[in-house]
Enzyme design. Structure first.
Site, PDB file in Angstrom:
ATOM      1  N   ARG A 235      31.205  25.029  38.675  1.00  0.00           N
ATOM      2  CA  ARG A 235      30.243  25.702  39.541  1.00  0.00           C
ATOM      3  C   ARG A 235      29.932  24.781  40.710  1.00  0.00           C
ATOM      4  O   ARG A 235      29.814  23.563  40.534  1.00  0.00           O
ATOM      5  CB  ARG A 235      28.937  26.026  38.782  1.00  0.00           C
ATOM      6  CG  ARG A 235      29.038  27.201  37.829  1.00  0.00           C
ATOM      7  CD  ARG A 235      29.218  28.523  38.559  1.00  0.00           C
ATOM      8  NE  ARG A 235      29.297  29.661  37.668  1.00  0.00           N
ATOM      9  CZ  ARG A 235      30.427  30.176  37.170  1.00  0.00           C
ATOM     10  NH1 ARG A 235      31.585  29.649  37.489  1.00  0.00           N
ATOM     11  NH2 ARG A 235      30.397  31.226  36.379  1.00  0.00           N
ATOM     12  N   GLU A 264      27.895  29.999  47.450  1.00  0.00           N
ATOM     13  CA  GLU A 264      28.951  31.018  47.623  1.00  0.00           C
ATOM     14  C   GLU A 264      28.373  32.325  48.137  1.00  0.00           C
ATOM     15  O   GLU A 264      27.288  32.719  47.696  1.00  0.00           O
ATOM     16  CB  GLU A 264      29.637  31.270  46.269  1.00  0.00           C
ATOM     17  CG  GLU A 264      30.547  30.122  45.899  1.00  0.00           C
ATOM     18  CD  GLU A 264      31.232  30.320  44.557  1.00  0.00           C
ATOM     19  OE1 GLU A 264      31.326  31.461  44.078  1.00  0.00           O
ATOM     20  OE2 GLU A 264      31.680  29.313  44.003  1.00  0.00           O
ATOM     21  N   HIS A 282      36.958  30.750  44.619  1.00  0.00           N
ATOM     22  CA  HIS A 282      36.517  30.984  43.232  1.00  0.00           C
ATOM     23  C   HIS A 282      37.512  31.886  42.488  1.00  0.00           C
ATOM     24  O   HIS A 282      37.163  32.984  42.047  1.00  0.00           O
ATOM     25  CB  HIS A 282      35.095  31.585  43.201  1.00  0.00           C
ATOM     26  CG  HIS A 282      34.388  31.333  41.903  1.00  0.00           C
ATOM     27  ND1 HIS A 282      33.024  31.218  41.784  1.00  0.00           N
ATOM     28  CD2 HIS A 282      34.872  31.187  40.636  1.00  0.00           C
ATOM     29  CE1 HIS A 282      32.702  31.012  40.515  1.00  0.00           C
ATOM     30  NE2 HIS A 282      33.809  30.985  39.798  1.00  0.00           N
TER      31      HIS A 282
HETATM   32  C1  DGY Z   1      33.705  32.136  35.056  1.00  0.00           C
HETATM   33  O1  DGY Z   1      34.185  32.951  34.281  1.00  0.00           O
HETATM   34  O2  DGY Z   1      32.597  31.617  34.884  1.00  0.00           O
HETATM   35  C2  DGY Z   1      34.518  31.767  36.248  1.00  0.00           C
HETATM   36  O3  DGY Z   1      33.848  30.991  37.138  1.00  0.00           O
HETATM   37  C3  DGY Z   1      35.064  33.002  36.902  1.00  0.00           C
HETATM   38  O4  DGY Z   1      36.320  33.159  36.476  1.00  0.00           O
END
Ligand code: DGY
Length: 317
Positions: A235, A264, A282
């Site tokens: 993240r 984002e 992402h």
């Molecule tokens: C998640 O699943 O948390 C990813 O960041 C998206 O694929």
């Protein structure tokens, strides 16, 4: 009467097919998040919500859905949901673990290779017809053999990534809240400080929580080894992005591969101008196979909760 299920954004057809016969669906087939007010208005009696990581499922949102039983997040990360509010209301939260492990580890490896071997500038160089012949120092990059990779967050994705960098000839250390039940004896636990100071590559795979927000603060970024590489497919908020842009600009780091960003879809403008950064929007889990499996898993969780079952992918709060 069929129960109502709110699907906040586009998901693969496989998920819709599972749900459409059993529930009265309110499906927003859009690719950017709608305002909460619009979602709530569209389905005030939702018993289930299937949402994406870009939807903020706040305490207020949950409190306005009196019939809500289950929130199924089309992601493994669940930092977009107020888990405590869900728990207080007795709403079950589910996510999509496991099915995206390999795809995300693959992307982390792809970013690492692209940064280390300067693939994006090299590609531009060829397209610009600048390639005039082989030279001993042309795009000479970062080698892996015998160097150390530090993994912050040795869960399933971290472990899958560790296997990939081991194959590149790197030694692996990791930092976790607890010592991982790692199948690989050669992956060793490290304090966070030592991992940061001694690793040639650092890759982030830890969930975002209040404790891990800015786990790579300015101070820690400056403690990273000179000439090292940072990879983030976890993240964006795990890193102080402003500080990262400065540290990359100063040349302290060799480079960074980033699939996630602090705000984002906004990306820090300085990152867009730097040649030693590889950026991705992402897409860690974005293979067709994985995205279909995520849809099936997220939809199945809703069906199971409505049948009074406990889904295996229920998030324990
Ligand atoms: C998640 O699943 O948390 C990813 O960041 C998206 O694929």
């Amino acid at each position: 009467m069929k129960k109502r299920v709110l699907i906040t954004q586009h998901i693969p057809e496989e998920g819709i097919r599972l749900l459409e016969n059993q529930f009265d669906l309110v499906y927003h087939d859009v690719r950017t998040p709608l305002p909460s007010s619009e979602l709530l208005e569209s389905c005030p009696d939702a018993a289930g919500v299937l949402c994406l990581l870009s939807d903020r499922i706040s305490q207020d949102f949950i409190s306005r859905l009196p019939s809500l039983k289950v929130i199924s997040n089309y992601a493994v990360g669940i930092n977009n949901i107020d888990l405590q509010a869900a728990k207080n209301r007795g709403v079950i939260v589910c996510n999509t673990p496991d099915v995206l492990t390999q795809a995300t580890a693959d992307l982390a490896l792809g970013l690492l290779l692209a940064v280390a071997r300067k693939l994006l500038p090299a590609d531009r160089y060829c397209r610009n017809r600048e390639f005039k012949g082989w030279a001993s120092d042309l795009f000479a990059g970062f080698g892996f053999q015998g160097k150390q990779c530090g993994i912050i967050g040795m869960g399933k994705i971290g472990t899958a990534f560790a296997g990939r960098v081991k194959a590149l000839g790197m030694t692996v250390v990791y930092h976790n809240r607890k010592i991982a039940e790692s199948p690989e004896k050669s992956f060793s636990f490290s304090s966070l400080d030592d991992l940061i100071k001694n690793s040639d590559v650092i890759s982030l795979h830890t969930p975002l929580t209040p404790e891990t927000r800015h786990i790579l603060s300015r101070e820690r970024l400056l403690q990273m080894k000179k000439g090292s590489i940072l990879i983030n497919t976890g993240r964006g908020e795990l890193i102080d992005e402003q500080a990262l842009a400065e540290v990359l600009k100063s040349g302290h780091l060799y480079g960074a591969g980033l699939d996630v960003f602090e705000n984002e879809p906004i990306i820090h403008p300085d990152l867009l101008t730097l040649d030693n950064v590889v950026l991705a929007p992402h897409i860690g889990s974005a293979t067709l196979e994985t995205r279909n499996e995520m849809a099936i898993l997220a939809a199945t969780a809703i069906i199971e909760v409505m049948q009074g079952l406990t889904p295996g992918n229920r998030v324990v709060i």
